[in-house]
Design a protein around this motif. Structure first.
Motif, PDB file in Angstrom:
ATOM      1  N   PRO A 110       0.459  -1.537  -0.080  1.00 25.75           N
ATOM      2  CA  PRO A 110       0.582   0.427   0.041  1.00 25.75           C
ATOM      3  C   PRO A 110       0.561   1.247   0.400  1.00 25.75           C
ATOM      4  N   GLU A 111       2.211   1.685   0.438  1.00 30.47           N
ATOM      5  CA  GLU A 111       3.064   2.196   0.732  1.00 30.47           C
ATOM      6  C   GLU A 111       3.400   2.683  -0.982  1.00 30.47           C
ATOM      7  N   LEU A 112       3.082   1.937  -2.257  1.00 30.87           N
ATOM      8  CA  LEU A 112       3.588   2.447  -3.314  1.00 30.87           C
ATOM      9  C   LEU A 112       2.126   3.332  -4.135  1.00 30.87           C
ATOM     10  N   ASP A 113       3.194   4.340  -4.424  1.00 29.04           N
ATOM     11  CA  ASP A 113       2.350   4.719  -5.499  1.00 29.04           C
ATOM     12  C   ASP A 113       2.676   5.236  -6.396  1.00 29.04           C
ATOM     13  N   LEU A 156      10.498  14.278 -10.700  1.00 27.51           N
ATOM     14  CA  LEU A 156      11.339  15.434 -10.194  1.00 27.51           C
ATOM     15  C   LEU A 156      11.262  16.286  -9.134  1.00 27.51           C
ATOM     16  N   ASP A 157       9.767  16.599  -9.680  1.00 26.38           N
ATOM     17  CA  ASP A 157       9.003  17.268  -8.636  1.00 26.38           C
ATOM     18  C   ASP A 157       8.070  16.168  -7.630  1.00 26.38           C
ATOM     19  N   GLY A 158       8.089  15.001  -7.733  1.00 28.19           N
ATOM     20  CA  GLY A 158       8.088  13.801  -7.087  1.00 28.19           C
ATOM     21  C   GLY A 158       8.772  13.013  -5.756  1.00 28.19           C
ATOM     22  N   LEU A 159      10.301  13.657  -6.315  1.00 24.28           N
ATOM     23  CA  LEU A 159      10.889  13.153  -5.618  1.00 24.28           C
ATOM     24  C   LEU A 159      11.212  13.124  -3.977  1.00 24.28           C
ATOM     25  N   GLY A 160      10.880  11.924  -3.249  1.00 24.51           N
ATOM     26  CA  GLY A 160      10.761  12.618  -1.773  1.00 24.51           C
ATOM     27  C   GLY A 160       9.373  12.211  -1.371  1.00 24.51           C
ATOM     28  N   ASP A 161       8.331  12.674  -2.190  1.00 28.26           N
ATOM     29  CA  ASP A 161       6.651  11.965  -2.258  1.00 28.26           C
ATOM     30  C   ASP A 161       6.016  11.249  -2.886  1.00 28.26           C
ATOM     31  N   LEU A 162       6.356  10.655  -3.828  1.00 23.12           N
ATOM     32  CA  LEU A 162       6.535   9.039  -4.486  1.00 23.12           C
ATOM     33  C   LEU A 162       7.142   8.396  -4.119  1.00 23.12           C
ATOM     34  N   LEU A 163       6.826   6.952  -3.248  1.00 19.68           N
ATOM     35  CA  LEU A 163       7.348   5.785  -3.676  1.00 19.68           C
ATOM     36  C   LEU A 163       6.819   5.229  -4.861  1.00 19.68           C
ATOM     37  N   ILE A 164       7.434   5.157  -6.424  1.00 22.67           N
ATOM     38  CA  ILE A 164       7.812   4.692  -7.436  1.00 22.67           C
ATOM     39  C   ILE A 164       8.976   3.326  -6.771  1.00 22.67           C
ATOM     40  N   ALA A 165       8.012   2.391  -8.256  1.00 27.97           N
ATOM     41  CA  ALA A 165       8.555   1.180  -8.814  1.00 27.97           C
ATOM     42  C   ALA A 165       8.777   0.408  -9.428  1.00 27.97           C
ATOM     43  N   SER A 166       9.313   0.093 -10.849  1.00 32.29           N
ATOM     44  CA  SER A 166       9.494  -0.974 -12.067  1.00 32.29           C
ATOM     45  C   SER A 166       9.167  -2.426 -12.055  1.00 32.29           C
ATOM     46  N   CYS A 167       8.621  -2.771 -12.567  1.00 36.30           N
ATOM     47  CA  CYS A 167       8.446  -4.482 -12.527  1.00 36.30           C
ATOM     48  C   CYS A 167       8.009  -5.026 -13.399  1.00 36.30           C
ATOM     49  N   LYS A 168       9.003  -6.184 -13.759  1.00 34.75           N
ATOM     50  CA  LYS A 168       8.698  -7.092 -14.932  1.00 34.75           C
ATOM     51  C   LYS A 168       7.891  -8.032 -15.189  1.00 34.75           C
ATOM     52  N   GLY A 169       7.483  -8.200 -16.559  1.00 36.55           N
ATOM     53  CA  GLY A 169       6.019  -9.229 -16.253  1.00 36.55           C
ATOM     54  C   GLY A 169       4.666  -7.849 -16.618  1.00 36.55           C
ATOM     55  N   LEU A 170       4.736  -6.373 -16.734  1.00 39.03           N
ATOM     56  CA  LEU A 170       4.036  -5.502 -16.792  1.00 39.03           C
ATOM     57  C   LEU A 170       3.751  -4.738 -18.944  1.00 39.03           C
TER      58      LEU A 170
END
Length: 485
Positions: A345-348, A429-443
């Motif tokens: 749930p922490e992912l944005d 850049l504007d979201g740095l430190g505010d958005l938790l971001i991930a990249s995932c394989k298979g999508l």
């Protein structure tokens, strides 16, 4: 001059000093004895006692001065500002940055060191109060050996202190003031009074901090009180299926053939999902269909303005961002995105791949000094760390234009409408430190074959002037001295 004698004297003093340090570290000599013998009484400012730390200031200490970051090999953003405008712009930039620090509380944090072997007990984390509201300070106590008199003092800067239910005979001075003194011949009684100490802020602010100085004899502790208005939750009903969880959003300009292919491919796999289109074409064409909303903008308002419009109309928990020339296939499964976001749930934001291109990057940012500003560099295909419990997913700072995002999180950051044509990294850049971001394989999602569109390309790829304007914009807006993509 007898240099041989001076050299022998130097060696002798060096040996004596070394032996002295060794003796102190080994416990053969007491530091107090050495101090008394070597220093005149008038210069003995700090008295040490065996087995107990010195009485010294433990904070708060001012934040260390920020040093300038290196822009070697970078283009300085200030060079892209007109010479006759630079001085006034720098003045406005400095003032806006000062106000930004006040708004965001970047200068509220102070370094505080905890004294060792202290008899003071106090809250170190989690004490939150509402502004202008009286609250008991939890956990205050003194743990000390038998004394004839126990006396403590507490002081604050942004509020007042008091003690609930004070009885006649209780020795409490400064009720309702910024400094409170409590004394008692009984440790049990003192701690009972401390358990009823209250704090009330007197300066209204929705998010602030106060520091409490708590002292007993030569011991002193400093702890913080967070002053904060509680936030009202904003929740999205996820419903029962993917159609009530996700909205597909896109921005289009002149490319109606590609847009219609995208819509047809979406409907092949998701016939019930809502699609939102922001359109700033020169001569808009009506695009209709079931659960499809087209929002016509003034012509050529730009890429990020369109993104803002599209996201502003989303009513679901998540939205899936796609470009208008993508195409869905059997491997395009939105449910996998949602499964990841629900599990963490922490992912944005969670990004996938366009074709075989799983584009992602990391941003290296240095604050720099307060006059020149920071330095930013984009590092391609650099991961931060694997996402725990999710194979094939890793934390990054930016992803490709195919991502699932939490609607409320992205709205808080927004897309800068100043950036009309070439813009992607700037959102992250504007979201740095505010958005938790991930990249995932298979999508993954497909990319349509490129068509010859000279009119589109004329608007899509700007000249050097647009690039210079963008760097000048970053110089002011993001307080960046230099940036490298």
């Amino acid at each position: 001059m007898n240099y041989s004698f001076l050299f022998k004297l130097f060696l002798t003093s060096l040996c004596v000093t070394a032996l002295g340090i060794y003796a102190i570290q080994s416990g053969f000599l007491d530091v107090t004895d050495v101090t008394k013998r070597l220093l005149p009484s008038s210069t003995r400012r700090v008295q040490f006692s065996k087995g107990r730390p010195p009485n010294r200031n433990i904070g708060p200490f001012p934040s260390k001065n920020r040093s300038s970051c290196s822009c070697e090999g970078y283009a300085l953003n200030a060079k892209h500002v007109a010479v006759d405008e630079l001085e006034d712009l720098q003045r406005r930039r400095s003032e806006e940055y000062r106000q930004y620090q006040l708004r965001m509380g970047t200068k509220m944090e102070s370094l505080i060191l905890a004294q060792s072997n202290s008899p003071l007990q106090y809250p170190i984390q989690g004490f939150v109060v509402e502004p202008l509201t009286k609250s008991v300070i939890p956990g205050l106590a003194v743990h000390a050996q038998k004394r004839r008199l126990y006396k403590v003092s507490l002081s604050v800067k942004k509020g007042v202190l008091s003690v609930d239910d004070v009885l006649e005979g209780d020795k409490v001075e400064g009720l309702g003031q910024s400094e409170l003194i409590i004394s008692s011949s009984s440790l049990t009684h003192l701690n009972d009074l401390l358990s009823r100490v209250t704090y009330t802020s007197t300066i209204y602010h929705i998010k602030s901090k106060d520091l409490v100085n708590f002292s007993f004899e030569e011991y002193e502790a400093i702890f913080s009180i967070e002053i904060k208005r509680p936030s009202v939750p904003v929740l999205y009903d996820p419903g029962e299926d993917i159609n009530s969880q996700v909205t597909i959003a896109t921005k289009t300009f002149l490319r109606y053939d590609e847009l219609n292919i995208l819509i047809k491919s979406i409907r092949q796999f998701y016939p019930e999902i809502k699609i939102i289109i922001a359109d700033d074409s020169l001569e808009p064409q009506n695009v209709t269909g079931y659960k499809l909303e087209q929002y016509i903008m003034p012509p050529t308002q730009g890429w990020f303005a369109g993104r803002n419009l599209a996201v502003s109309q989303v009513t679901t928990k998540y939205f899936l961002w796609v470009d208008d020339d993508y195409i869905f296939s059997n491997s395009t499964r939105i449910e996998k995105f949602v499964e990841i976001m629900e599990k963490v749930p922490e992912l944005d934001v969670v990004g996938g791949a366009v074709g075989r291109d799983q584009f992602f990057f990391r941003l290296k940012y240095e604050e720099g000094d307060e006059e020149e500003g920071g330095c930013l560099r984009r590092l391609h295909r650099r991961k931060i760390q694997s996402v725990p419990g999710l194979d094939g997913c890793f934390f990054v700072d930016g992803v490709v234009n195919y991502f699932l995002a939490r609607t409320d999180a992205v709205r808080r950051v927004g897309f800068d409408p100043f950036l009309k044509r070439v813009a992607h990294t700037e959102f992250f850049l504007d979201g740095l430190g505010d958005l938790l971001i991930a990249s995932c394989k298979g999508l993954s999602v497909g990319h349509q074959k490129k068509r010859k569109q000279s009119k589109y390309r004329h608007f899509r790829f700007p000249g050097r002037k647009d690039g210079r304007n963008k760097l000048a914009h970053h110089y002011f807006k993001n307080y960046l001295n230099c940036i490298r993509y």
